[in-house]
Enzyme design. Structure first.
Site, PDB file in Angstrom:
ATOM      1  N   LYS A 171       0.767  -1.325  -0.131  1.00  0.00           N
ATOM      2  CA  LYS A 171      -0.014  -0.138  -0.162  1.00  0.00           C
ATOM      3  C   LYS A 171       0.954   1.192   0.027  1.00  0.00           C
ATOM      4  CE  LYS A 171      -3.637   2.749   0.045  1.00  0.00           C
ATOM      5  NZ  LYS A 171      -4.613   2.734   1.139  1.00  0.00           N
ATOM      6  N   LYS A 239       0.059  11.741   5.470  1.00  0.00           N
ATOM      7  CA  LYS A 239       0.328  10.860   6.421  1.00  0.00           C
ATOM      8  C   LYS A 239       1.118   9.491   5.664  1.00  0.00           C
ATOM      9  CE  LYS A 239      -2.646   7.987   7.284  1.00  0.00           C
ATOM     10  NZ  LYS A 239      -2.923   6.480   6.922  1.00  0.00           N
TER      11      LYS A 239
END
Length: 303
Positions: A171, A239
């Site tokens: 990811k 983030k």
């Protein structure tokens, strides 16, 4: 009927939980804001007023939370998932968090007799609504097999990529590619506009060639219309790129372009764009090119 405790009914979690209800699962939803839970109940789910209530009796628990500390607290914290889950429960964390945190969670789960998978998703809000998410799964192959039928209700590409933490690593790579592609798409649009090219026509023909991508298909129309309502917020991609940079540093690999895009996202966020969609990188490129714009969604095109 499999009972699924679903924790985190945000932009991604809410449609995922709804699709599980639509697939015939008994879904018990919990979210800090009650309105999200009520919306799931209206679609046939059940309401939980706490993590404990969502977990008790559930055979599968899915978490979809913003960041690593949130998942650590919900899973391993006092009165968290592991405090209430029965032995053999399958925990599927669909959040995007640090790979090392996923490995720590998997270890804590094993110690309590709970099976754990890290299963972050890609495809954005549209993919979550359509049930066509790409899901990259880390964990034990037998646990992946056990979860596959459930995951089919929310995704169309579901791949086991390795042991615990591997899903989060893939990811991270996904977020690196998406950020880089968005930045280059933004640069291309500013470049084309400066030369007076019709942008809609340009996007159409670019989409049919090697430059075509899911990012171009999904994001270019809103960029042309200057609509930056968040499907995936700048704050969250900021983030995620922090996760990428930390993991790259730990592995001793260089990601020079990724680091540069991370700086551009950080700058966009510092200027007040954190709540905009990450396609608002277009505004950043315009500023760097000397255009006077505002970091606000739905601003009419100035040209």
């Amino acid at each position: 009927m499999t009972t699924i405790g679903f924790i985190g009914l945000g932009v991604m979690g809410a449609p995922m939980a709804a699709n599980l209800v639509g697939a015939g699962y008994d879904v018990i939803g919990y979210n800090r804001s009650r309105g999200r839970v009520d919306a799931l109940v209206a679609k046939g789910g059940r309401a939980a007023s706490s993590v404990a209530e969502a977990v008790r009796g559930a055979e599968v628990v899915i978490t979809m939370l913003p960041d690593s500390p949130d998942v650590e607290q919900v899973v391993m914290g006092e009165d968290g998932v592991l405090h209430h889950a029965q032995a053999g429960t399958l925990l599927v964390d669909a959040s995007t968090i640090r790979p090392d945190v996923s490995r720590a969670i998997a270890q804590a789960c094993r110690a309590r007799g709970v099976r754990a998978l890290d299963a972050p998703v890609s495809g954005g809000e549209a993919g979550a609504i359509e049930g066509t998410l790409s899901i990259m799964v880390g964990g034990d192959p037998a646990d992946f097999d056990a979860a596959h039928e459930v995951l089919r209700a929310v995704g169309s590409t579901i791949v086991h990529v390795g042991p615990a933490g591997a899903g989060q690593t893939v990811k991270a790579a996904n977020q690196l590619i998406v950020a880089g592609t968005l930045e280059l798409l933004a640069e291309a649009l500013v470049f084309l506009s400066a030369h007076g090219v019709d942008l809609a026509s340009a996007v159409e023909v670019l989409g049919g060639g090697l430059a075509g991508s899911a990012v171009l298909q999904r994001k270019a129309p809103a960029m042309l219309d200057r609509r930056f309502e968040p499907g995936f917020r700048v704050d969250l991609h900021h983030k995620d790129l922090g996760i990428v940079l930390d993991a790259a540093r730990a592995a001793g690999v260089a990601i020079p372009l990724g680091a540069h895009v991370a700086d551009l996202l950080a700058s966009l966020r510092a200027q007040g764009g954190g709540q905009l969609d990450h396609s608002a990188l277009l505004l950043q490129v315009e500023k760097l090119s000397g255009e006077d714009n505002e970091l606000a969604p739905n601003r009419a095109a100035s040209r």
